[in-house]
Design a protein around this motif. Structure first.
Motif, short mmCIF file in Angstrom:
data_model
loop_
_atom_site.label_atom_id
_atom_site.label_comp_id
_atom_site.label_asym_id
_atom_site.label_seq_id
_atom_site.Cartn_x
_atom_site.Cartn_y
_atom_site.Cartn_z
N VAL A 27 0.86 -1.10 -0.15
CA VAL A 27 -0.17 0.07 0.13
C VAL A 27 0.87 1.68 0.25
N PHE A 28 1.02 1.93 1.15
CA PHE A 28 2.36 2.87 0.83
C PHE A 28 3.31 3.32 2.03
N GLY A 29 3.32 1.23 2.43
CA GLY A 29 4.56 0.91 3.31
C GLY A 29 6.22 1.44 2.50
N THR A 30 6.09 1.34 1.34
CA THR A 30 7.59 1.13 0.18
C THR A 30 7.94 2.61 0.08
N GLY A 118 -9.28 14.83 11.80
CA GLY A 118 -7.98 14.84 10.77
C GLY A 118 -7.22 15.89 10.33
N ILE A 119 -8.43 16.01 9.32
CA ILE A 119 -7.88 17.51 8.30
C ILE A 119 -7.44 18.40 8.71
N GLY A 145 -2.81 10.76 6.47
CA GLY A 145 -4.02 9.74 5.51
C GLY A 145 -4.02 9.03 6.09
N TYR A 146 -3.25 8.23 7.49
CA TYR A 146 -3.53 7.45 8.31
C TYR A 146 -4.18 8.13 9.13
N TRP A 147 -4.05 9.47 10.00
CA TRP A 147 -4.73 10.24 10.12
C TRP A 147 -5.65 10.65 10.67
N LEU A 151 -9.32 8.84 12.06
CA LEU A 151 -9.92 9.52 13.32
C LEU A 151 -11.46 9.38 12.41
N THR A 152 -11.38 9.33 11.28
CA THR A 152 -12.94 8.57 9.86
C THR A 152 -13.48 7.76 11.49
#
Length: 162
Positions: A27-30, A118-119, A145-147, A151-152
């Motif tokens: 996903v976003f890890g790399t 979050g935003i 984005g993770y947060w 939070l959503t």
């Protein structure tokens, strides 16, 4: 009590599976590791128990604030001095809660307020730190984005599960 204790527990724990997915290399890890300057080395593993325990502590702390944002009835409760003083509150409080105790207590409404939190709170905090660390916009957007996602979902759970 306006927030179900089980909802609070689930909303706290949910950060872990979201993090496992979000920061997965597929996903976003790399991208996140590259932007953070982290070189994966199996010989150097952090104390995962400490990391997960602190993650849960921080999620608990976030939920303490988030519940006051997504459950509007907590504002009325704060005006009387908290749940401990509900029995001695004026009749207007009892009437208000009788009329509005379930108003806006949906997943959708909680998710909206969680997303906005979050935003307008998560992004500025993560973004400011990252800017001073001289990190890229990719790094900022991945972490923020993770947060926003966390939070959503946390807001939706806290608000709807009564």
């Amino acid at each position: 009590m306006l927030v179900n204790p089980w909802a609070f527990v689930v909303a706290t724990i949910i950060m872990l599976p979201i993090g496992f997915i979000w920061y997965n290399p597929k996903v976003f890890g790399t991208i996140w590791m590259r932007e953070a300057g982290i070189i994966p080395d199996p010989a150097q593993k952090g104390n995962m128990l400490k990391i997960f325990a602190l993650t849960l502590l921080f999620a608990f702390m976030a939920n303490m604030l988030l519940q006051t944002i997504v459950v509007h009835q907590m504002g009325a409760m704060s005006l009387i001095g908290g749940a401990m003083k509900a029995d001695s509150a004026k009749p207007s409080y009892t009437a208000f809660m009788a009329d509005y105790a379930d108003a806006y207590r949906t997943f959708k409404h909680g998710a909206l307020h969680g997303c906005l939190t979050g935003i307008f709170l998560g992004l500025p905090i993560a973004g400011t730190s990252a800017l001073f660390e001289k990190k890229s916009w990719k790094y900022i957007l991945i972490n923020s984005g993770y947060w926003v996602v966390c939070l959503t979902l946390m807001g939706g759970i806290l608000c709807s599960w009564q």
